[in-house]
Design an enzyme around this catalytic site. Structure first.
Site, PDB file in Angstrom:
ATOM      1  N   HIS A   1       0.803  -1.230   0.000  1.00  0.00           N
ATOM      2  CA  HIS A   1       0.000   0.000   0.000  1.00  0.00           C
ATOM      3  C   HIS A   1       0.834   1.278   0.000  1.00  0.00           C
ATOM      4  CE1 HIS A   1      -4.136  -1.511   0.457  1.00  0.00           C
ATOM      5  NE2 HIS A   1      -3.606  -2.500   1.157  1.00  0.00           N
TER       6      HIS A   1
ATOM      7  N   THR B   1      -8.756   6.121  -2.494  1.00  0.00           N
ATOM      8  CA  THR B   1     -10.143   5.711  -2.753  1.00  0.00           C
ATOM      9  C   THR B   1     -11.089   6.895  -2.586  1.00  0.00           C
ATOM     10  OG1 THR B   1     -10.337   4.949  -0.456  1.00  0.00           O
ATOM     11  CG2 THR B   1      -9.856   3.285  -2.131  1.00  0.00           C
TER      12      THR B   1
ATOM     13  N   LYS C   1     -14.621   8.036  -4.603  1.00  0.00           N
ATOM     14  CA  LYS C   1     -15.890   8.400  -3.957  1.00  0.00           C
ATOM     15  C   LYS C   1     -16.372   9.762  -4.445  1.00  0.00           C
ATOM     16  CE  LYS C   1     -14.346   5.710  -0.042  1.00  0.00           C
ATOM     17  NZ  LYS C   1     -13.547   5.766   1.204  1.00  0.00           N
TER      18      LYS C   1
ATOM     19  N   LYS D   1       0.910  14.120   0.582  1.00  0.00           N
ATOM     20  CA  LYS D   1      -0.448  14.420   0.111  1.00  0.00           C
ATOM     21  C   LYS D   1      -0.630  15.922  -0.126  1.00  0.00           C
ATOM     22  CE  LYS D   1      -2.422  10.308   2.283  1.00  0.00           C
ATOM     23  NZ  LYS D   1      -3.005   9.606   1.127  1.00  0.00           N
TER      24      LYS D   1
ATOM     25  N   LYS E   1      -8.311  13.536   3.593  1.00  0.00           N
ATOM     26  CA  LYS E   1      -7.418  12.379   3.578  1.00  0.00           C
ATOM     27  C   LYS E   1      -6.462  12.498   4.763  1.00  0.00           C
ATOM     28  CE  LYS E   1      -6.297  13.495  -0.610  1.00  0.00           C
ATOM     29  NZ  LYS E   1      -6.455  12.236  -1.339  1.00  0.00           N
ATOM     30  N   ARG E   2      -5.712  11.450   4.987  1.00  0.00           N
ATOM     31  CA  ARG E   2      -4.709  11.448   6.045  1.00  0.00           C
ATOM     32  C   ARG E   2      -3.758  12.637   5.858  1.00  0.00           C
ATOM     33  NH1 ARG E   2      -0.124   8.213   6.037  1.00  0.00           N
ATOM     34  NH2 ARG E   2      -0.821   7.360   4.036  1.00  0.00           N
TER      35      ARG E   2
END
Length: 693
Positions: A231, A530, A534, A428, A422-423
């Protein structure tokens, strides 16, 4: 039977999901209404389940070839089963969670001796193992507890798996004719990342030490039973355990890992004679600095299959991260692009959209998301587009009401709901989003009469307990919000919201209301994502880099229906090879320089001007994720977003084409591929009428 081992399950609430999957939601809602109650109020009473479990390590010692536990802390693994009903298929799967219970509730001898604290100490120490998932691992005690959590999960699960195998195959755990010849045909174990990788030495320990199988047979069973999903692409995120800690907590398992590594390196030596560098690179035991065990290498070597979770991710695993292992066993490597369940992420969370779709193309899309392609024929149907636009506006209105009640911030319903959830992590690039916020703010301040498409920028996510930089980024976003949201010159043209305590039930409100989805990681760092799927399924447009599953999303919907910016993987590699100097970009762009200077000078932290100096230092001197290199492209792309949003008809058509082309990203497709290509299983159909007979 397939066993999916994971330390993390972010399931959210189960009540509504269960009613929808059992197709009884309407009946339950009507019954509640007749009682004078609101279903929505009941749903809000349920807490989110953010579930995971960890484990216990014990000390072992070898005496005359016999391995036995010494100096142990004995605990009981108590199973808690959560039913997971399938959608309208008469099947209920089980999520089994393990809770750690002390074998001694209360030590009366300590109590009678006057040591009241010690009387309950053993119980507390044992039960801490499953009390909190993933403690702060900045400290040795936290890291050791985390190792124990991982072992507890796999030890409890494997004993349970072997018990089930014996009973289902031979009728009893005590049968005399028990063999493990059929074990790989009856059992498939998927390691979800490296957290459960200790299952490898644990299974071999059970087979060799307890069941008395020869090593070769135990090893073959292991390799044909396990498969591993990776991952992450970040080398530092690959789990590594210090040998010294394994020696202390799980010495027998360390011996087994050493033996696996010995046979593995013998094989490498035969295949690549004299290539000492390759042997060093491929060893499970890393010798540089503190001696460590590379759990990803252990998982790859001990499994029959390794997969990534997006096409780009899987390709980079083969060419970069695990290049040597791919060259050794190319047949092992596969791709399984992630997916999302349309039952939760459309039917449950966006009933307005779900009803609109079913009105046009019936209900088959709920179990075959590719059916949504039929919506393409309505791309020029103004009546349908108006209905789709209205669904989005209704969702925005509901979400704005939630934001006002929860955070006291009133949003402009005509604004772009620009959302990044998100995290919190540097790769990111929530910081890039923050720089854009400041840029928009500065443009308004420079010319209060400027024509600017209103934006409500929302960021949600959590930081790991010991991740100081991520926590500082959260603080910066909140500090920026405080200044911007209270500036009368800005008004409702720009609002910033940090969605605190972001969780699944909040996500169910976020995705249906979003206009713009921020997927802005540096190319080559995000495995898949993901959340991007969505957003897409709920008709939000994406601004993003060619990273993770964004690449496949762009292929499915067409590049004209997504806002792509920034460097590609190759361009990032070339920039770093050439020598990336962030200060060059800082000096070359006036708006970027101004935004960073404001952070440095305390404009957003007036009472503590030096509060964010460390973040500025990261941006200018340690910008591993090339934020400054992508800033100009990002800002220009955001201008394209604003321009597109002005044309409501064009924007709504793009939303429709996002929804209509999201079929590939169903978890039904993903799981079918795992079942066919990795687990070698077929779906079972259950005829409820025959069951009831």
């Amino acid at each position: 039977r397939v066993y999916y081992l994971s330390m993390e399950y972010y399931m959210g609430r189960t009540l509504t999901n269960t009613m929808i999957n059992a197709k009884i939601y309407a009946e339950c809602e009507e019954a509640m209404y007749e009682l004078g109650l609101e279903m929505e109020e009941l749903e809000e009473k349920e807490e989110d389940a953010g579930l995971g479990n960890g484990g216990l390590g014990r000390l072992a010692e070898e005496r005359n070839g016999v391995h036995e536990w010494i100096n142990t802390t004995q605990v009981i693994a108590m199973p808690y089963d959560t039913p997971i009903p399938g959608y309208n298929n008469n099947t209920v799967n089980t999520l089994r969670l393990w809770s750690c219970k002390s074998s001694k509730n209360f030590d009366l001898s300590h109590f009678n001796a006057g040591d009241y604290v010690q009387a309950v100490c053993d119980r507390n120490v044992a039960e801490n193992i499953s009390r909190v998932l993933y403690p702060n691992d900045n400290f040795l005690i936290g890291r050791e507890l985390r190792l124990k959590q991982e072992y507890f999960l796999v030890a409890a699960t494997l004993h349970d798996i072997i018990r089930r195998y014996k009973v289902s195959t031979f009728g009893s755990t005590e049968a005399k004719d028990i063999t493990f010849d059929e074990f790989p045909n009856k059992v498939a174990i998927q390691l979800n990342d490296t957290h459960p990788a200790l299952a490898v030495p644990e299974l071999i320990r059970i087979l060799v030490d307890i069941e008395k199988l020869p090593w070769e047979k135990a090893w073959n069973i292991c390799k044909t039973t396990f498969a591993y999903t990776n991952h992450t692409l970040l080398p530092e995120a690959l789990e590594r355990w210090p040998v010294s800690m394994l020696e202390h907590v799980l010495p027998r398992h360390l011996q087994i890992i050493y033996k696996i590594n010995h046979h593995h390196l013998e094989n490498i030596s035969k295949l690549y004679p004299g290539d000492s560098n390759r042997i060093r690179r491929m060893s499970i035991v890393e010798e540089d600095g503190e001696k460590r065990i590379n759990m990803a290498f252990l998982a790859i070597i001990s499994s029959h299959c390794t997969n990534g979770v997006a096409e780009l991710h899987s390709s980079l695993l083969k060419t970069l991260v695990f290049k040597d292992f791919y060259e050794l066993s190319p047949e092992k490597f596969q791709n399984k692009t992630n997916g999302i369940t349309p039952r939760r992420w459309i039917v449950l969370c966006n009933p307005g959209l779900s009803d609109l779709i079913s009105e046009k193309i019936q209900d088959d899309w709920k179990t075959n998301l590719f059916e949504l392609r039929k919506l393409r024929e309505f791309v020029n149907n103004k009546t349908f587009l108006q209905s789709l636009y209205q669904v989005k506006q209704d969702n925005k209105r509901r979400f704005a009401k939630y934001i006002e009640v929860k955070f006291g911030i009133k949003l402009n319903l005509s604004s772009i709901f620009d959302i990044q959830v998100k995290r919190l992590h540097e790769y990111k690039r929530q910081l890039l989003n923050a720089l854009h916020m400041i840029t928009l703010y500065n443009r308004i301040k420079k010319d209060p009469n400027t024509s600017l498409v209103p934006r409500s920028i929302m960021i949600g996510g959590k930081a790991a307990p010991g991740y100081h930089v991520a926590k500082k980024i959260i603080l910066l976003i909140n500090s920026i919000a405080k200044i911007i949201n209270n500036d009368p010159i800005v008004g409702d043209r720009l609002k910033i919201v940090f969605l605190e305590n972001y969780k699944v039930s909040v996500a169910e409100k976020v995705f249906p209301a979003a206009d713009l989805s921020e997927q802005i990681s540096t190319a080559g760092t995000e495995a898949s994502g993901t959340g991007n799927m969505k957003f897409m399924a709920n008709g939000a447009l994406t601004i993003g880099t060619l990273d993770g599953a964004n690449v496949e999303m762009a292929e499915e919907m067409g590049k004209e229906n997504i806002f792509i910016f920034g460097m590609t993987v190759k361009e990032v590699e070339n920039l770093k090879r050439k020598g990336y100097n962030a200060t060059e970009f800082y000096e070359a762009n006036e708006e970027l320089k101004m935004a960073i200077d404001q952070i440095r000078d305390g404009v957003f932290s007036p009472t503590q001007p030096d509060l964010f100096h460390d973040l500025v230092d990261i941006l200018l001197y340690h910008d591993r994720f090339c934020l400054l290199a992508d800033y100009e492209s990002y800002v220009k792309c955001q201008e394209r977003v604003s321009e597109a949003y002005k044309d409501t008809l064009r924007w709504t058509k793009m939303c429709l084409l996002n929804i209509a082309n999201c079929g590939k990203f169903s978890s039904d497709r993903t799981i079918t591929e795992y079942a066919d290509d990795i687990w070698n299983i077929k779906p079972a159909t259950v005829d409820i009428a025959n069951v009831l007979k």
